[in-house]
Write an enzyme that holds these catalytic residues in place. Structure first.
Site, PDB file in Angstrom:
ATOM      1  N   CYS A  42      -0.427  -7.518  -3.902  1.00 44.08           N
ATOM      2  CA  CYS A  42      -0.875  -6.847  -2.681  1.00 44.08           C
ATOM      3  C   CYS A  42      -2.366  -7.115  -2.468  1.00 44.08           C
ATOM      4  O   CYS A  42      -3.131  -7.268  -3.413  1.00 44.08           O
ATOM      5  CB  CYS A  42      -0.624  -5.351  -2.787  1.00 44.08           C
ATOM      6  SG  CYS A  42      -1.064  -4.458  -1.267  1.00 44.08           S
ATOM      7  N   ASP A  44      -4.423  -5.053  -1.548  1.00 46.06           N
ATOM      8  CA  ASP A  44      -5.143  -3.809  -1.870  1.00 46.06           C
ATOM      9  C   ASP A  44      -6.336  -4.082  -2.804  1.00 46.06           C
ATOM     10  O   ASP A  44      -6.187  -4.721  -3.838  1.00 46.06           O
ATOM     11  CB  ASP A  44      -4.150  -2.843  -2.543  1.00 46.06           C
ATOM     12  CG  ASP A  44      -4.696  -1.428  -2.640  1.00 46.06           C
ATOM     13  OD1 ASP A  44      -5.774  -1.253  -3.234  1.00 46.06           O
ATOM     14  OD2 ASP A  44      -4.039  -0.502  -2.123  1.00 46.06           O
ATOM     15  N   ARG A  46      -7.754  -2.354  -4.845  1.00 44.73           N
ATOM     16  CA  ARG A  46      -7.693  -1.722  -6.167  1.00 44.73           C
ATOM     17  C   ARG A  46      -6.829  -2.492  -7.159  1.00 44.73           C
ATOM     18  O   ARG A  46      -6.672  -2.086  -8.300  1.00 44.73           O
ATOM     19  CB  ARG A  46      -7.157  -0.293  -6.017  1.00 44.73           C
ATOM     20  CG  ARG A  46      -8.042   0.583  -5.155  1.00 44.73           C
ATOM     21  CD  ARG A  46      -7.324   1.851  -4.742  1.00 44.73           C
ATOM     22  NE  ARG A  46      -6.182   1.568  -3.873  1.00 44.73           N
ATOM     23  CZ  ARG A  46      -5.374   2.496  -3.362  1.00 44.73           C
ATOM     24  NH1 ARG A  46      -5.577   3.769  -3.648  1.00 44.73           N
ATOM     25  NH2 ARG A  46      -4.367   2.168  -2.574  1.00 44.73           N
ATOM     26  N   HIS A  98       2.439  -2.389  -6.409  1.00 40.56           N
ATOM     27  CA  HIS A  98       1.744  -1.251  -7.016  1.00 40.56           C
ATOM     28  C   HIS A  98       2.233   0.038  -6.383  1.00 40.56           C
ATOM     29  O   HIS A  98       2.622   0.070  -5.211  1.00 40.56           O
ATOM     30  CB  HIS A  98       0.222  -1.393  -6.869  1.00 40.56           C
ATOM     31  CG  HIS A  98      -0.273  -1.312  -5.463  1.00 40.56           C
ATOM     32  ND1 HIS A  98      -0.854  -0.179  -4.940  1.00 40.56           N
ATOM     33  CD2 HIS A  98      -0.241  -2.201  -4.437  1.00 40.56           C
ATOM     34  CE1 HIS A  98      -1.178  -0.391  -3.673  1.00 40.56           C
ATOM     35  NE2 HIS A  98      -0.813  -1.606  -3.340  1.00 40.56           N
ATOM     36  N   CYS A 101       1.400   2.071  -2.571  1.00 38.50           N
ATOM     37  CA  CYS A 101       1.045   0.967  -1.666  1.00 38.50           C
ATOM     38  C   CYS A 101       1.081   1.453  -0.199  1.00 38.50           C
ATOM     39  O   CYS A 101       2.106   1.967   0.272  1.00 38.50           O
ATOM     40  CB  CYS A 101       2.019  -0.183  -1.854  1.00 38.50           C
ATOM     41  SG  CYS A 101       1.650  -1.606  -0.805  1.00 38.50           S
TER      42      CYS A 101
HETATM   43 CO    CO Z   1      -0.432  -2.299  -1.432  1.00 36.73          CO
END
Ligand code: CO
Length: 217
Positions: A42, A44, A46, A98, A101
């Site tokens: 992803c 993302d 993080r 994750h 998400c």
């Molecule tokens: Co995500």
């Protein structure tokens, strides 16, 4: 504002540190990249592939998009997979989702975000496949967790079905496709036990992974 000076500063520090720890580090990377892994994760902020796996530059080839989706008509993702498999000869493709998400959450809750809704349509299809199980879950956190996992399993299946991976297996290339999920809460990776290493394993491993998850509800 225009130069982001602090990032250049920390970059210089990083480059110096890397050279101090290993004087040949950059020379080696200039010569070639030889990663064993392709990471599909992803976007993302993080979930950075290198940091969470402790891999250094040169060790993992990375493709990230919103909610780690692999679509058969996405030439961006397919080009990455082809380059990694056919030219870099990676031995492992890791699809890593994750928990928590945002993309999966939007797909689960039917939130309207704009253009991205079209991208998330692929995850809504996954949700629909398991709607009988998901709609029976009252705890929305748990439902999100389940859909995050179902999504990874589905994307592993999609990776395995690409002509690129199918051809590699047909030619006897050593290539395993894994499905993992990362927890933001403790920084740990979990294996979803969907590792596929050849074409004729795919259906049974996919079915088992899906039915195991569905039975957990
Ligand atoms: Co995500």
């Amino acid at each position: 504002m225009r130069t982001l000076q602090h990032l250049f500063e920390s970059n210089r520090n990083w480059a110096e540190g890397a050279k101090m720890a290993d004087p040949d580090f950059f020379e080696r990377l200039v010569a070639q990249q030889n990663p064993k892994y392709l990471w599909i994760g992803c976007a993302d902020s993080r979930v950075p592939a290198n940091q969470i796996t402790g891999l250094t530059p040169g060790e993992v080839f990375v493709h990230r998009n919103i909610a780690n989706v692999v679509v058969h008509s996405d030439f961006n993702c397919l080009s990455v997979i082809e380059y990694a498999v056919a030219y870099l000869k990676v031995e492992h493709i890791i699809v890593c989702g994750h928990y928590g998400c945002g993309g999966v959450k939007a797909a689960l809750q039917n939130n309207k975000l704009g253009l991205i809704d079209n991208w998330l349509r692929h995850i809504r299809d996954v949700r629909q496949k398991h709607d009988d199980v998901l709609s029976g879950i009252d705890d929305q956190e748990l439902a999100l967790k389940m859909l995050c996992e179902f999504n990874v399993i589905e994307q592993v299946y999609n990776v395995c079905h690409t002509t690129i991976v199918q051809n590699a297996w047909e030619q006897g290339q050593n290539l395993a496709v894994h499905g993992w999920i990362y927890s933001l809460e403790d920084g740990l990776l979990n294996d979803l036990n969907t590792c596929v290493t050849k074409a004729d394993e795919l259906s049974s491993i996919y079915r088992l992974a899906v039915s195991t998850k569905r039975e957990q509800v």
